[in-house]
Design a protein around this motif. Structure first.
Motif, PDB file in Angstrom:
ATOM      1  N   PHE A  88       0.844  -1.191   0.000  1.00  0.00           N
ATOM      2  CA  PHE A  88       0.000   0.000   0.000  1.00  0.00           C
ATOM      3  C   PHE A  88       0.883   1.245   0.000  1.00  0.00           C
ATOM      4  CE2 PHE A  88      -2.455  -3.315   2.056  1.00  0.00           C
ATOM      5  CZ  PHE A  88      -3.707  -3.187   1.468  1.00  0.00           C
ATOM      6  N   VAL A  89       0.385   2.307  -0.608  1.00  0.00           N
ATOM      7  CA  VAL A  89       1.092   3.587  -0.611  1.00  0.00           C
ATOM      8  C   VAL A  89       0.156   4.664  -0.085  1.00  0.00           C
ATOM      9  CG1 VAL A  89       2.167   5.383  -2.014  1.00  0.00           C
ATOM     10  CG2 VAL A  89       2.626   2.977  -2.504  1.00  0.00           C
ATOM     11  N   CYS A  90       0.623   5.371   0.931  1.00  0.00           N
ATOM     12  CA  CYS A  90      -0.113   6.515   1.470  1.00  0.00           C
ATOM     13  C   CYS A  90       0.453   7.767   0.796  1.00  0.00           C
ATOM     14  CB  CYS A  90       0.057   6.588   2.981  1.00  0.00           C
ATOM     15  SG  CYS A  90      -0.979   7.809   3.796  1.00  0.00           S
ATOM     16  N   LYS A  91      -0.357   8.425  -0.020  1.00  0.00           N
ATOM     17  CA  LYS A  91       0.111   9.547  -0.829  1.00  0.00           C
ATOM     18  C   LYS A  91       0.484  10.757   0.027  1.00  0.00           C
ATOM     19  CE  LYS A  91      -2.674   8.305  -4.880  1.00  0.00           C
ATOM     20  NZ  LYS A  91      -3.749   8.745  -5.808  1.00  0.00           N
ATOM     21  N   GLU A  92       1.303  11.634  -0.556  1.00  0.00           N
ATOM     22  CA  GLU A  92       1.733  12.840   0.147  1.00  0.00           C
ATOM     23  C   GLU A  92       0.539  13.773   0.343  1.00  0.00           C
ATOM     24  OE1 GLU A  92       5.460  15.897   0.025  1.00  0.00           O
ATOM     25  OE2 GLU A  92       4.412  15.541  -1.859  1.00  0.00           O
ATOM     26  N   ALA A  93       0.193  14.016   1.595  1.00  0.00           N
ATOM     27  CA  ALA A  93      -0.990  14.823   1.914  1.00  0.00           C
ATOM     28  C   ALA A  93      -0.811  16.284   1.505  1.00  0.00           C
ATOM     29  CB  ALA A  93      -1.282  14.724   3.409  1.00  0.00           C
ATOM     30  N   ALA A  94       0.409  16.828   1.661  1.00  0.00           N
ATOM     31  CA  ALA A  94       0.631  18.240   1.356  1.00  0.00           C
ATOM     32  C   ALA A  94       0.345  18.545  -0.112  1.00  0.00           C
ATOM     33  CB  ALA A  94       2.059  18.640   1.706  1.00  0.00           C
ATOM     34  N   SER A  95       0.748  17.660  -1.002  1.00  0.00           N
ATOM     35  CA  SER A  95       0.500  17.877  -2.433  1.00  0.00           C
ATOM     36  C   SER A  95      -0.999  17.874  -2.723  1.00  0.00           C
ATOM     37  CB  SER A  95       1.187  16.786  -3.261  1.00  0.00           C
ATOM     38  OG  SER A  95       2.585  16.878  -3.128  1.00  0.00           O
ATOM     39  N   GLU A  96      -1.731  16.973  -2.062  1.00  0.00           N
ATOM     40  CA  GLU A  96      -3.179  16.925  -2.259  1.00  0.00           C
ATOM     41  C   GLU A  96      -3.847  18.203  -1.771  1.00  0.00           C
ATOM     42  OE1 GLU A  96      -5.130  12.821  -1.928  1.00  0.00           O
ATOM     43  OE2 GLU A  96      -3.552  12.736  -0.411  1.00  0.00           O
ATOM     44  N   VAL A  97      -3.395  18.707  -0.629  1.00  0.00           N
ATOM     45  CA  VAL A  97      -3.990  19.931  -0.078  1.00  0.00           C
ATOM     46  C   VAL A  97      -3.680  21.128  -0.973  1.00  0.00           C
ATOM     47  CG1 VAL A  97      -3.938  21.542   1.877  1.00  0.00           C
ATOM     48  CG2 VAL A  97      -3.980  19.070   2.294  1.00  0.00           C
ATOM     49  N   LYS A  98      -2.452  21.215  -1.489  1.00  0.00           N
ATOM     50  CA  LYS A  98      -2.084  22.324  -2.376  1.00  0.00           C
ATOM     51  C   LYS A  98      -2.926  22.311  -3.651  1.00  0.00           C
ATOM     52  CE  LYS A  98       2.713  22.950  -0.855  1.00  0.00           C
ATOM     53  NZ  LYS A  98       4.143  22.813  -1.217  1.00  0.00           N
ATOM     54  N   LYS A  99      -3.180  21.133  -4.177  1.00  0.00           N
ATOM     55  CA  LYS A  99      -3.950  21.033  -5.412  1.00  0.00           C
ATOM     56  C   LYS A  99      -5.410  21.422  -5.224  1.00  0.00           C
ATOM     57  CE  LYS A  99      -0.962  17.499  -7.483  1.00  0.00           C
ATOM     58  NZ  LYS A  99      -0.817  16.060  -7.835  1.00  0.00           N
ATOM     59  N   SER A 100      -5.882  21.420  -3.973  1.00  0.00           N
ATOM     60  CA  SER A 100      -7.268  21.814  -3.706  1.00  0.00           C
ATOM     61  C   SER A 100      -7.477  23.317  -3.879  1.00  0.00           C
ATOM     62  CB  SER A 100      -7.659  21.417  -2.280  1.00  0.00           C
ATOM     63  OG  SER A 100      -7.023  22.270  -1.323  1.00  0.00           O
ATOM     64  N   ARG A 101      -6.356  24.079  -3.890  1.00  0.00           N
ATOM     65  CA  ARG A 101      -6.367  25.539  -4.072  1.00  0.00           C
ATOM     66  C   ARG A 101      -7.195  26.262  -3.002  1.00  0.00           C
ATOM     67  NH1 ARG A 101      -3.603  26.640  -8.435  1.00  0.00           N
ATOM     68  NH2 ARG A 101      -3.488  25.163 -10.176  1.00  0.00           N
ATOM     69  N   THR A 102      -7.298  25.636  -1.848  1.00  0.00           N
ATOM     70  CA  THR A 102      -7.951  26.285  -0.709  1.00  0.00           C
ATOM     71  C   THR A 102      -7.043  27.379  -0.165  1.00  0.00           C
ATOM     72  OG1 THR A 102      -9.009  24.180  -0.146  1.00  0.00           O
ATOM     73  CG2 THR A 102      -8.951  25.871   1.574  1.00  0.00           C
ATOM     74  N   GLU A 103      -7.621  28.476   0.299  1.00  0.00           N
ATOM     75  CA  GLU A 103      -6.834  29.552   0.901  1.00  0.00           C
ATOM     76  C   GLU A 103      -6.726  29.309   2.403  1.00  0.00           C
ATOM     77  OE1 GLU A 103      -8.119  33.452  -0.073  1.00  0.00           O
ATOM     78  OE2 GLU A 103      -8.021  33.128  -2.242  1.00  0.00           O
ATOM     79  N   PHE A 104      -5.530  29.555   2.953  1.00  0.00           N
ATOM     80  CA  PHE A 104      -5.283  29.319   4.370  1.00  0.00           C
ATOM     81  C   PHE A 104      -4.800  30.593   5.038  1.00  0.00           C
ATOM     82  CE2 PHE A 104      -4.761  25.269   2.180  1.00  0.00           C
ATOM     83  CZ  PHE A 104      -5.619  24.467   2.919  1.00  0.00           C
ATOM     84  N   LEU A 105      -5.054  30.703   6.328  1.00  0.00           N
ATOM     85  CA  LEU A 105      -4.701  31.908   7.077  1.00  0.00           C
ATOM     86  C   LEU A 105      -3.188  32.068   7.200  1.00  0.00           C
ATOM     87  CD1 LEU A 105      -7.335  31.620   9.961  1.00  0.00           C
ATOM     88  CD2 LEU A 105      -7.413  33.124   7.953  1.00  0.00           C
ATOM     89  N   ASP A 106      -2.495  30.961   7.462  1.00  0.00           N
ATOM     90  CA  ASP A 106      -1.048  30.985   7.636  1.00  0.00           C
ATOM     91  C   ASP A 106      -0.517  29.563   7.513  1.00  0.00           C
ATOM     92  OD1 ASP A 106      -1.808  29.761  10.012  1.00  0.00           O
ATOM     93  OD2 ASP A 106      -1.414  31.516  11.259  1.00  0.00           O
TER      94      ASP A 106
END
Length: 348
Positions: free
Chosen positions: A35-53
């Protein structure tokens, strides 16, 4: 049957994700389930959600990481009769590398850097590529100098993991793949090969020059006819992790090792089977990287003039550099009188 969980970490452009893709294909022909657990940071960046910091962003990464890991846990829970290998493209601990205030981040996610170690049996830490091979991407915005600084932070976050292996950079991708496969194949054998040195008790300055991670260990040996059977409490600040370990020695410096994390309740239940002829060993363990090898330096409460330095190897003839500020007395790898099991039976 066994489940091995291996987290891949390292600076941007260290090759871990590309290596992981190759390894997934390679081990699918050799292991029952991969099994491979994908890199979460790349998935979050691709969502293009805006974050406070950065803390808000890393909170989202943590939540995605846990979601991904839980999905894999659901898949493997019914595979007790299989050999299972799980690769993680970065782990929970990585989030601590990107923030300045560790306590603030802990208060946000509720999981410390220390306890996150124990989600993964082994951590493979990849050295950054050579500068002329470095390239940016849509999700990699750091330049090489920033990536080097990040590498230092990642190293400082992962040093302290009980089973850390450093993957040096290589001239070719095939060479790096070969190095990683050698490490993983050795891990899957469940063997331990180590060199052990009796050393002079290090000065505070000499020890701290290696920026060690320091924890406290209480180690108790149990009655056993199978080999060296022990339980261990590993403490850092106010957190404890408990282990049960069985070692069956092959040669003086090699053994088969079976180890599992246990609950506090299991730990105290097993303590009822402690060998009455052996003392509990209490020591401070100082973990650090030096020239690509992971060292453990143990300071005991019954010695104030000497200590032990240990390093795990893939084979007994593997070349490595000893830390230059540590004063070696002698190699005691093959001397049973310097095994912890023997020391526990002495009148100290």
């Amino acid at each position: 049957m066994s489940i091995n969980k291996i987290v891949f970490t390292g600076a941007p452009c260290s090759g871990k994700t590309e290596v992981l893709r190759k390894l997934e294909k390679y081990y699918k022909d050799k292991i029952d389930c991969v099994f491979v657990c994908k890199e979460a940071a790349s998935e979050v960046k691709k969502s293009r959600t805006e974050f406070l910091d950065m803390y808000d962003f890393q909170r989202a990464v943590y939540e995605k990481q846990i979601e991904n890991e839980n999905k894999i846990e659901e898949q493997i829970k019914d595979l007790a009769d299989k050999n299972v290998l799980v690769f993680y493209d970065r782990g929970v601990c990585d989030g601590y590398s990107y923030v300045y205030d560790e306590n603030r981040f802990f208060n946000i996610i509720g999981e410390s850097r220390y306890t996150s170690f124990f989600r993964y049996d082994t951590a493979l830490l990849f050295e950054i590529c050579y500068e002329n091979d470095y390239n940016k991407s849509n999700v990699r915005t750091e330049d090489y100098a920033d990536a080097l600084k990040l590498q230092d932070k990642i190293i400082s976050c992962y040093v302290g993991h009980p089973h850390l292996r450093y993957i040096k950079s290589a001239q070719t991708f095939d060479e790096k793949i070969k190095r990683v496969i050698e490490e993983i194949d050795f891990i899957l054998q469940e063997k331990e090969i180590e060199k052990k040195y009796l050393i002079k008790y290090p000065s505070y300055d000499d020890l701290m020059s290696y920026n060690p991670f320091i924890c406290d260990i209480s180690q108790t040996y149990l009655l056993s006819n199978l080999g060296s059977h022990r339980v261990r409490e590993r403490r850092y600040k106010n957190e404890s992790i408990y282990y049960e370990t069985l070692k069956v020695r092959i040669t003086p410096s090699e053994c088969y090792e079976s180890e599992r994390i246990i609950t506090k309740e299991e730990y105290y239940e097993l303590l009822k089977s402690a060998d009455p002829n052996k003392n509990t060993i209490n020591k401070k363990r100082c973990c650090f990287l030096y020239k690509g090898k992971y060292f453990e330096l143990d300071l005991f409460d019954f010695w104030d003039d000497k200590a032990f330095l240990e390093v795990e190897l893939k084979n007994i003839n593997e070349a490595f550099n000893l830390p230059e500020r540590i004063k070696i007395i002698k190699d005691v790898s093959d001397d049973e009188h310097y095994k912890n099991n023997y020391l526990a039976g002495m009148k100290l």
